[in-house]
Each structure stands twice: as C-alpha cells, then as structure tokens.
Design a protein around this motif. Structure first.
Motif, short mmCIF file in Angstrom:
data_model
loop_
_atom_site.label_atom_id
_atom_site.label_comp_id
_atom_site.label_asym_id
_atom_site.label_seq_id
_atom_site.Cartn_x
_atom_site.Cartn_y
_atom_site.Cartn_z
N GLY A 128 -29.34 -105.11 5.29
CA GLY A 128 -29.81 -106.14 5.92
C GLY A 128 -28.98 -106.88 6.93
N PRO A 129 -29.23 -107.95 7.64
CA PRO A 129 -28.48 -108.60 8.48
C PRO A 129 -27.24 -109.09 7.72
CG PRO A 129 -30.73 -109.40 8.86
CD PRO A 129 -30.84 -108.70 7.63
N ARG A 130 -26.04 -109.27 8.50
CA ARG A 130 -25.02 -109.63 8.06
C ARG A 130 -24.48 -109.18 6.67
NH1 ARG A 130 -28.19 -113.45 9.76
NH2 ARG A 130 -29.17 -114.09 7.63
N ARG A 131 -25.01 -107.79 6.36
CA ARG A 131 -24.18 -106.97 5.36
C ARG A 131 -23.12 -106.09 5.80
NH1 ARG A 131 -26.99 -107.02 0.32
NH2 ARG A 131 -28.58 -108.55 0.37
N LYS A 174 -28.43 -97.93 11.27
CA LYS A 174 -29.19 -98.33 12.31
C LYS A 174 -30.77 -98.52 11.66
CE LYS A 174 -26.38 -99.11 15.32
NZ LYS A 174 -25.70 -100.38 15.74
N ARG A 202 -23.07 -102.39 8.08
CA ARG A 202 -22.45 -102.38 9.64
C ARG A 202 -21.25 -101.61 9.62
NH1 ARG A 202 -26.27 -104.39 8.52
NH2 ARG A 202 -26.86 -102.54 9.09
#
Length: 108
Positions: free
Chosen positions: A61-64, A73, A68
């Motif tokens: 998820g975001p900020r993981r 994606k 990243r």
C-alpha cells in the motif's frame, strides 16, 4: 514450507529479502483486493506442486517501502527470487500453470 495464507502487516527490510538463500516467492497485495482474492486458488494449486518454496505474502500500500523498492504497481504481483535475486515476476496471474512454470525456474 508451504503457501502462506496471511498477509504480513509488517514488511521485512529489502536487505533481509535480498539476503534470503534459496528460492522465494514474494506476493504483494492486500486481503481486500478482488484481484488478489481471485489469484489465491491459482497460487494454492501451484504451491501444491512446489511445497518446498518459501512464500512471503506482503500487504502492500501507500508508503510501504518494500513494495516501492520492487516498483510494484498492480496487485497481486508475484516476484520469484533465487538467492536474493529476482528471476521473474507475474502481475495479476490468471493461470496456475503460469505460476507453476515461474516456480519451476527457481525451485531446484
């Protein structure tokens, strides 16, 4: 080892993943993701033929950071690694045979 059915909420560090010996399948996704849910029976079938593979299931998820670092994606994304090196990946797999084929490339 066998298929892991629970997403890890706390992700390991990338350095830890890169240092893993042998064959590993890393699954990035989320427990509520419909694409991830649809892939679970396919994964189960593929793991039946490769029960010795390490399976790390990561809730992304975001900020993981781990997701990243792998440039994830879409979910699910399966990353197939051998001795800490990415060999291949599948994004939103739709057949157990595709998953099993990728597993064969790292298993043995």
């Amino acid at each position: 080892m066998a298929m892991n059915h629970t997403y890890a909420n706390i992700e390991p560090a990338r350095e830890t993943i890169d240092a893993l010996p042998d064959a590993t399948v890393i699954e990035f996704g989320a427990p509520w993701c419909p694409h991830c849910l649809r892939a679970q029976p396919l994964l189960s079938d593929a793991f039946d033929a490769h029960p010795g593979l390490r399976h790390i299931k990561i809730e992304d998820g975001p900020r993981r950071r781990l997701g990243r670092s792998f440039r994830i994606k879409l979910w699910p994304t399966l990353v197939f690694m051998k001795d800490g090196v990415e060999v291949s990946r599948l994004v939103r797999p739709d057949s157990a045979s595709d998953i099993a084929h990728a597993m064969s490339a790292i298993d043995g």
